[in-house]
Each structure stands twice: as structure tokens, then as C-alpha cells.
Design a protein around this motif. Sequence first.
Motif, PDB file in Angstrom:
ATOM      1  N   LYS A 231      -9.751 -32.047  54.463  1.00 24.37           N
ATOM      2  CA  LYS A 231      -9.124 -31.495  53.113  1.00 24.37           C
ATOM      3  C   LYS A 231      -8.239 -32.948  52.734  1.00 24.37           C
ATOM      4  CE  LYS A 231      -6.006 -27.995  51.267  1.00 24.37           C
ATOM      5  NZ  LYS A 231      -5.588 -26.834  51.487  1.00 24.37           N
ATOM      6  N   ILE A 232      -7.470 -33.621  53.443  1.00 25.16           N
ATOM      7  CA  ILE A 232      -6.694 -34.837  52.995  1.00 25.16           C
ATOM      8  C   ILE A 232      -7.801 -35.597  52.448  1.00 25.16           C
ATOM      9  CG2 ILE A 232      -5.407 -36.321  53.819  1.00 25.16           C
ATOM     10  CD1 ILE A 232      -4.048 -34.274  55.789  1.00 25.16           C
ATOM     11  N   ALA A 233      -8.953 -35.963  53.358  1.00 24.46           N
ATOM     12  CA  ALA A 233      -9.849 -36.940  52.733  1.00 24.46           C
ATOM     13  C   ALA A 233     -10.298 -36.548  51.319  1.00 24.46           C
ATOM     14  CB  ALA A 233     -10.987 -37.241  53.730  1.00 24.46           C
TER      15      ALA A 233
ATOM     16  N   LYS B  61       2.034 -36.742  54.031  1.00 28.72           N
ATOM     17  CA  LYS B  61       2.646 -36.058  55.285  1.00 28.72           C
ATOM     18  C   LYS B  61       1.927 -34.936  55.221  1.00 28.72           C
ATOM     19  CE  LYS B  61       7.141 -34.734  56.485  1.00 28.72           C
ATOM     20  NZ  LYS B  61       8.605 -34.782  56.323  1.00 28.72           N
ATOM     21  N   VAL B  62       1.381 -34.402  56.438  1.00 31.33           N
ATOM     22  CA  VAL B  62       0.528 -33.429  56.563  1.00 31.33           C
ATOM     23  C   VAL B  62       1.368 -32.066  56.311  1.00 31.33           C
ATOM     24  CG1 VAL B  62      -0.991 -32.082  58.215  1.00 31.33           C
ATOM     25  CG2 VAL B  62      -0.821 -34.704  58.377  1.00 31.33           C
ATOM     26  N   LYS B  63       0.603 -31.112  55.724  1.00 28.01           N
ATOM     27  CA  LYS B  63       1.322 -29.773  55.360  1.00 28.01           C
ATOM     28  C   LYS B  63       0.569 -28.681  56.089  1.00 28.01           C
ATOM     29  CE  LYS B  63       2.573 -31.272  50.500  1.00 28.01           C
ATOM     30  NZ  LYS B  63       1.623 -32.547  50.470  1.00 28.01           N
TER      31      LYS B  63
ATOM     32  N   LEU C 299      -4.320 -32.470  63.861  1.00 25.21           N
ATOM     33  CA  LEU C 299      -3.178 -32.913  63.149  1.00 25.21           C
ATOM     34  C   LEU C 299      -1.824 -32.018  63.143  1.00 25.21           C
ATOM     35  CD1 LEU C 299      -4.867 -33.891  59.570  1.00 25.21           C
ATOM     36  CD2 LEU C 299      -4.233 -35.664  61.393  1.00 25.21           C
ATOM     37  N   GLN C 300      -0.749 -32.593  63.288  1.00 20.11           N
ATOM     38  CA  GLN C 300       0.263 -31.681  63.351  1.00 20.11           C
ATOM     39  C   GLN C 300       1.065 -31.848  61.994  1.00 20.11           C
ATOM     40  OE1 GLN C 300       1.442 -30.502  66.298  1.00 20.11           O
ATOM     41  NE2 GLN C 300      -0.458 -31.506  67.483  1.00 20.11           N
ATOM     42  N   VAL C 301       1.529 -30.714  61.834  1.00 18.80           N
ATOM     43  CA  VAL C 301       2.560 -30.429  60.499  1.00 18.80           C
ATOM     44  C   VAL C 301       3.471 -31.580  60.634  1.00 18.80           C
ATOM     45  CG1 VAL C 301       3.921 -28.933  59.083  1.00 18.80           C
ATOM     46  CG2 VAL C 301       1.815 -28.095  60.133  1.00 18.80           C
ATOM     47  N   GLY C 302       3.827 -32.145  59.407  1.00 17.30           N
ATOM     48  CA  GLY C 302       4.724 -33.306  59.405  1.00 17.30           C
ATOM     49  C   GLY C 302       4.197 -34.590  59.840  1.00 17.30           C
TER      50      GLY C 302
END
Length: 508
Positions: free
Chosen positions: A406-408, A397-399, A429-432
Motif C-alpha cells: 500500500k505504501i509503495a 511514517k507507517v500508520k 512493518l510496525q506502526v510508527g
Amino acid sequence: MKNLIYFAFLLTFTFGFSQKKTESLKIQHSENAKVHFKDSPVLFFTNTDSLILQVHPQAMLIDSLWINKLIKSPLYDKELYILGEDEMFVADLEELSTELLKSRLKHLNSKTPFKIQYNPELEQIIRTYLQKRKSSISTIMERARYFFPMFEEHLAKYNIPMELKYLAVIESALNPNARSRAGATGLWQFMYPTGKFYNLEVSSYIDERSDPYRATEAACKYLASLHKMYGDWSMVLAAYNYGPGNVSKAIRRAGGSTNYWNIRKYLPRETAAYVPAFYATLYIFEYAKEHNLKSKEKAISYYATDTVQVKRQLTFSQITETLNIDIEVLKFLNPQYKLEIIPYIEDKNYILTLPIKDIGNFVSNERLIYAYADLEDSKEERPLQELIKLEEKITHKVKRGEYLGKIAAIHGVEESNLKKWNNLKSTKLQVGQNLVVYTKNTNPIAAVKETPTNDDNKEQTYYIVKLGDSLWSIAKKYSNVSVQNIKDWNNIWSVKSLKPGIKLKILN
């Protein structure tokens, strides 16, 4: 004189560093046979001599600061520039009266080959850009400091007005990876047929429409050919956007007139707004100081780069791991390689662009880099594969503050795979937002069975990372230790993780 001063400074700078203590990496090389020893990408030759690569800590520190500025600069922002049809136009702007604008447009008209005339619509467009696109303009001005010198060199070569560098602003907001809904690509937004006509290669590996140098060369040839047809630069702009055939139809409907303002009412809305948008951009850039417009940062102006022709297929990861160049720098300097792979095909000249500080390292270590690539490629040829269940995945879940790279890095996967697994067309990307992630050694198509290695009987030591180190150079210091070993033992997923002072675990 400026060049002489700069050259003298370089000599002094280099001599000053040459008095400092340096680290060196000895590499044996010759023109004869090479042998690979297990996981160590070392080359041995029968007639040996010694090549010493020097690493100056002070220079490396400057380089790291440069890379940091480059990665964090607005060159990577994706900005909206062209005004939407539904956007409300600004009628009044205190800083720009009608009389002042008329005076400035008259001055621009006197010093350019374009027929720039005041009209209320152009005034509205300029005011709207100044009010609604101020942030975007600052970002694009930063990109311009990088790209405009190269544009100007090509425009001068073809005797094309320098002001046409602003055409790339309204085409792509100076983003070499820009792609329209219709498929137009690159800084100059070439459609596939036009790109092919000007010898821009498009394949599974490469899209030269995104190559800043090749695409700019093609754009200049195209603009020059359009001017031969119309003899008027405003008409050239219309034809660049709408196509020569369609503009010719508008000329017929206007009774044969080749004046842009006479045929404008016969053009579609987008093209009718295109030339005023160009004039508005020309005005804004030429009078940026008067409107207090400036680049977001002072980091990017001109960076010396050079090119080298590759002699085998290389991936960006292989270059990163051998030369310790940040992969984001490689992506920025080589946007034409779609899969982050530089192909090798006989009779084709595929080039790699690097910061000039890294070109010498690449050329001096070229055979070793290719040997390392041979080893890495051979590891991928593993026959035993089995299908795995789609349940073997996680959801991220994107914060706030997170981005795709960074997520990768968090999950140890490639950014390109994240995009593929989640059908993402961009990096926004969208938060959430929930992202599907297949973690290490997991792939939605196949996973590889490997014989587990027993590290229990190996002696554990530690290595302190120094300035100039790469995973490759560290692995070479130990017998039977590979780059992948170091990555696995220390949970390293990106070259960004390798910083001076970090302690690495080595099992040997």
C-alpha cells in the motif's frame, strides 16, 4: 461421473455466455516481418488474417472476484507454527483427555506406516499446538487446500506415504517463500547443496527451491532415497531434519539401533522434537473437525492453472500491463522468480504459471506481448544519467492499517525498492516505523535526464474503463499513446487502479 458432470457444466456455461454480446479485440498476425510504430506495440505482418479475442463481462466479473479472494486469502499470511524452546507447554486441555488421545493415536498408528505411540511429551505438544497455535493452524489449513492436491500427486508417484505432506507444514508452514536463518528455502526447506544435488537451480534470477512443483518433485526423490537407506519413516524424518550423516552417528552411539526412539537421546534438541512435532501435526490435521479447526476462509481450494514456456525475457510488470493480471497473483503462482523477471536462456525451459483463464490470452497474444516487452526494454536504454543527492528523499511514517504494498502504491514505487532502500528482510512493518522513500524519477544511485514533452497543444479526451480493459489495450485505441503516457496522465501506479467505470484522461 464427477468429471462428466463437470464437463457438461462447462459446455452449458460456455454456451450460455456465447449467446451474450461480447467485446472483441482484433489483432493482425502472421509468420512474417514485424514493425514497431513509435510507442504503440502493434505488430503488422505481410500475410494477414484476423484473430478476435472475446471478453465476456460476466466471466471477467467472476475472475475479478476470484483474484480479490486470492489476494486477501491467508495464503499471503506469514504464520509462526513451530513451537519455540521457551514456550510453556500446556499440561491440561479439557477437550482432549489422555484416554481419548491414546485411543486416537492407536487408530492413527493402525492406518499409517509410522510408529505412532503415546507418550506424555507428545501429549503436551499436541495440547500446546491446539491451544497456542489455533489461529496459525487455520491459516495453514487454508494453504493446505491449495498445495496438498499437488503434494499428494507427487507422493503417489514415488509410492511415499500420503502423511508426509504434513512434513512441509512443519518445515515452512506451507509458505513457498519461507527462508530459515541457515538459508534453507521454500516449502520443503532445501539447503543450497541439497537443492543443487536434486537439480534445483539457484541463480540471481531464479530459486527453484521456491518453485512448488520442482521442489516437491525433489523432496519426493530425497525422501524415497532416505527410506531406501533406513527402511523406517520415523528415521527418514530425523534424517530429513538433521542430515543422514548425523543420524548415522546417532545410530552408532545407540549401539547400532535403527529405531528412532532408541537413538532419540543422541539427537540434538531440535531434531529430537522434530518427529513428535510431525506426529502432533498429523494428529491435528486428521482430527481437525473434532477440535473445531477449519480454514479461515472458503476462498482457496483448488484453482486450475496451466503453464507456458516463455520465448524471451519478461517482467511481471509487462505481463500485468498486457494481460491485466494482478501482479500479486503472478507472484503467488511464480514464487521462484526472485526479481519478478522470467529469464530467457537457450536450452533452458523457464515457464510462466497463469490461471487457466489467462493462458489462452497469453498464447493468442504472445507475439504482441513480446513486442511490447521489446519496446519497454528499449526505453530503459537511456545513456544520460547523473548522480543525485541523498537529500532528495522523503520519510514515510507507517500508520495503522498500512502495509508495504500500500505504501509503495501511495508513492508510486516498487515494493521491492522499498525493501531495498530500508534494508527490510520481510514485509512486516510496525506502526510508527519510518521508511525512506525515493519518489518518482528519483533513485539513490541515478536519475535519468529526459527531454520534457509538451502536452499543451494536445487535445484532451476521456476514456471510460470497461470490463476486460488493460492499459495496453486502451493505449492501442489511440495513435502515439503508450502505456506509460496513460500512467503519467492519470497518476496510475498499479493495475489495481484500473477498474471498470474509471475515467482516464487521454492527450492525443
